[in-house]
Design a protein around this motif. Structure first.
Motif, short mmCIF file in Angstrom:
data_model
loop_
_atom_site.label_atom_id
_atom_site.label_comp_id
_atom_site.label_asym_id
_atom_site.label_seq_id
_atom_site.Cartn_x
_atom_site.Cartn_y
_atom_site.Cartn_z
N PHE A 191 0.98 -1.09 -0.05
CA PHE A 191 -0.08 -0.04 -0.02
C PHE A 191 1.01 1.19 0.10
N LEU A 192 1.91 1.10 0.94
CA LEU A 192 2.70 2.50 0.79
C LEU A 192 3.46 2.56 -0.33
N ILE A 193 4.05 1.48 -0.82
CA ILE A 193 4.80 1.84 -1.95
C ILE A 193 4.51 1.85 -3.24
N ARG A 194 3.13 1.30 -3.31
CA ARG A 194 2.35 1.57 -4.66
C ARG A 194 2.10 2.93 -4.63
N GLY A 195 1.49 3.41 -3.46
CA GLY A 195 1.01 4.88 -3.37
C GLY A 195 2.16 5.80 -3.62
N LEU A 196 3.31 5.85 -3.25
CA LEU A 196 4.37 6.55 -3.40
C LEU A 196 4.70 6.37 -4.97
N ASN A 197 4.93 5.32 -5.42
CA ASN A 197 5.21 5.07 -6.85
C ASN A 197 4.17 5.81 -7.91
N ALA A 198 2.94 5.75 -7.38
CA ALA A 198 2.03 6.62 -8.22
C ALA A 198 2.21 8.17 -8.37
N HIS A 199 2.83 8.74 -7.26
CA HIS A 199 3.43 9.93 -7.34
C HIS A 199 4.75 10.30 -7.72
N ASP A 200 5.52 9.31 -8.28
CA ASP A 200 6.91 9.38 -8.63
C ASP A 200 7.67 9.80 -7.66
N ILE A 201 7.36 8.77 -6.26
CA ILE A 201 8.19 8.96 -5.17
C ILE A 201 9.05 7.33 -4.94
N PHE A 202 10.13 7.23 -5.24
CA PHE A 202 10.99 6.01 -5.35
C PHE A 202 11.73 6.08 -4.23
N PRO A 203 11.33 5.19 -3.07
CA PRO A 203 12.33 5.14 -1.78
C PRO A 203 13.64 4.26 -2.10
N ASP A 204 14.37 4.65 -1.39
CA ASP A 204 15.75 3.70 -1.50
C ASP A 204 15.66 2.71 -0.54
N TRP A 205 14.99 3.01 0.56
CA TRP A 205 14.85 1.85 1.63
C TRP A 205 13.31 1.89 2.04
N ILE A 206 13.12 0.77 2.57
CA ILE A 206 11.85 0.93 3.46
C ILE A 206 12.06 -0.22 5.05
N ALA A 207 11.60 0.55 5.97
CA ALA A 207 12.00 -0.02 7.12
C ALA A 207 10.71 -0.74 7.87
N LEU A 208 10.64 -1.84 8.21
CA LEU A 208 9.50 -2.79 8.52
C LEU A 208 9.49 -2.96 10.06
N ASN A 209 8.37 -3.20 10.71
CA ASN A 209 8.34 -3.72 11.89
C ASN A 209 8.35 -5.46 11.83
N ASN A 210 9.61 -5.86 11.75
CA ASN A 210 9.69 -7.31 11.36
C ASN A 210 10.22 -8.15 12.66
N GLY A 211 9.75 -7.77 13.92
CA GLY A 211 10.17 -8.16 15.06
C GLY A 211 11.32 -7.72 15.65
N THR A 212 11.86 -6.30 15.20
CA THR A 212 12.88 -5.85 15.99
C THR A 212 12.51 -5.10 17.13
N THR A 213 13.39 -4.54 17.89
CA THR A 213 13.29 -3.63 19.11
C THR A 213 14.18 -2.75 18.97
N HIS A 214 13.95 -1.65 19.75
CA HIS A 214 14.99 -0.63 19.94
C HIS A 214 15.24 -0.74 21.30
N GLY A 215 16.82 -0.45 21.80
CA GLY A 215 17.04 -0.57 23.15
C GLY A 215 18.06 -1.70 23.56
N ILE A 216 18.14 -1.69 25.09
CA ILE A 216 19.30 -2.76 25.14
C ILE A 216 18.75 -4.04 25.48
N GLU A 217 17.12 -4.30 25.74
CA GLU A 217 16.83 -5.59 25.80
C GLU A 217 16.97 -6.79 24.82
N GLU A 218 16.92 -7.95 25.07
CA GLU A 218 17.21 -8.88 24.13
C GLU A 218 15.79 -9.47 23.89
N SER A 219 15.54 -9.79 22.69
CA SER A 219 14.34 -10.39 22.55
C SER A 219 14.22 -11.91 22.20
N ALA A 220 13.38 -12.36 22.75
CA ALA A 220 13.64 -14.08 22.45
C ALA A 220 13.19 -14.25 20.98
#
Length: 419
Positions: A191-220
């Motif tokens: 949805f995000l990339i297609r919509g941007l593409n229609a407006h001639d906007i071509f991101p170099d990167w996309i970041a996802l919530n793919n199970g990562t966290t921020h900070g010092i804690e360790e994720s199982a």
């Protein structure tokens, strides 16, 4: 000769204006992405420069590894309400100064990470603030409106695109990192990339919530590599690379998987580098050890002096800072750290250098990507490499009203709708 030619044509106009006599090869984020893509199955570190010592160490590691690299700071850390001394408006100056002082010749992008948009008011502020950041030497930016609903995220990216130079690196994001709505999906990303593409906007990167966290804690669970592969494959024809956030809590084996099996070319590392400058004991992938009392373990022969560490811990306790909030010690202590003896300052940077070198060479597969970045500049004959993608979507199907209609249907039925 290649370096000299790249220096002449590869530095963006804001960098040339700011540092006319510099020999630091500060480039667009696009250049870094293209270098990793050219090598294949490679990603570089986006080193979070919360302190000057991190910047020094990361740049020295990149030079040792002959690797193209990114130095970044996020809006929360280096924006108008910064808790770090490094910020959007002085980071390029620090990078340029260190490169010239130490003879760093690898290409470096200066990235404004997580430029957060959480409301319409933020969009209006960004229209003024983003140009000021590029005035100060930023060469790449992440517009992060992922806290918003899918249609508002897309519309915010569209609204702010005119304020980002066409030559600059550009990252977008879907699925709030460590958010409460679950992991990112193929439909959300499309949805995000297609919509941007229609407006001639071509991101170099996309970041996802793919199970990562921020900070010092360790994720199982950690980063979900199969999910990342699925989403990246679905986006393949749009030629957008992956940006991996929150690598802490994921061991070297998983990080190698990300480099080898996904289309990721940029991997953010933050907290681990902060801990290393301080001399806190960390494991192989940067998670801090805690003793039996739940306190960080300070190594006497690493990082700052034990006396300064004791002062920092006392300050944290008096301020009511929990372990996850120690990052807020960066601002009040940066100048104190500059006042330490040279050999102490040197080992603070050295801890970062050795850690980053290991990541670049033995985990991320980024060794010898600096020449590939220079080649990309020379082939383009310019600092502006242009977009990787081309328009594939019909703009008439991605007007504001149709974007909102699509988002409503998607939310109701849990699926995206093709034309």
């Amino acid at each position: 000769m290649s370096f000299q030619k790249a220096l002449e044509i590869g530095r963006p106009p804001n960098i040339v204006r700011l540092f006319p006599n510099s020999r630091a090869l500060i480039v667009s984020g696009k250049v870094i992405d293209r270098a990793m893509t050219a090598k294949g199955k490679a990603m570089t570190i986006a080193a979070n420069g919360r302190s000057h010592f991190v910047i020094r160490g990361a740049l020295r590691a990149a030079q040792r590894a002959n690797a193209a690299i990114i130095i970044e700071i996020a809006k929360s850390e280096g924006g108008a309400k910064a808790y770090c001394a490094t910020n959007f408006w002085n980071m390029a100056m620090q990078v340029d100064a260190v490169c010239n002082e130490l003879g760093i010749t690898v290409p470096v992008a200066v990235h404004a990470d997580h430029y957060g948009i959480q409301s319409a008011r933020d969009v209006e502020t960004a229209k003024m603030e983003i140009p000021s950041m590029f005035d100060a030497g930023i060469t790449s930016i992440a517009i992060d409106a992922s806290h918003l609903a899918d249609d508002e995220n897309l519309l915010a990216n569209i609204a702010l695109n005119p304020y980002v130079p066409k030559w600059a690196g550009y990252e977008t994001e879907v699925g709030e990192i460590k958010g409460k709505e679950g992991l990112s999906t193929v439909d959300e990303a499309l949805f995000l990339i297609r919509g941007l593409n229609a407006h001639d906007i071509f991101p170099d990167w996309i970041a996802l919530n793919n199970g990562t966290t921020h900070g010092i804690e360790e994720s199982a669970a950690g980063i979900q590599v199969p999910l990342t592969v699925e989403i990246h494959n679905a986006l393949a024809k749009y030629k957008v690379s992956g940006a991996q956030h929150g690598t802490s809590g994921n061991d070297s084996k998983r990080l190698r998987q990300i480099a080898q099996e996904t289309r990721t070319t940029k991997a953010n590392v933050a907290t681990a580098l902060q801990m290393l400058t301080w001399g806190v004991k960390v494991n192989e992938y940067g998670n801090a050890f805690l003793d039996e009392n739940g306190e960080f373990v300070k190594l006497s022969d690493q990082g700052m002096t034990d006396q300064m560490w004791a002062e920092m811990v006392a300050y944290a306790k008096n301020s009511g800072l929990k372990k996850g909030d120690y990052k807020k010690l960066n601002l009040p202590f940066e100048n104190k750290l500059f006042g330490l003896p040279r050999e102490i300052r040197e080992r603070m940077a050295k801890g970062v250098e050795d850690f980053v070198y290991e990541l670049l060479t033995n985990v991320f597969n980024a060794r010898d990507t600096a020449p590939l970045a220079i080649d990309a500049i020379l082939q383009a004959g310019s600092y502006d490499l242009g977009p990787k993608g081309t328009r594939m979507e019909d703009p008439a199907e991605w007007t504001e009203s149709k974007i909102r209609e699509r988002a409503t249907k998607k939310a109701k039925d849990g699926k995206n709708y093709d034309d």
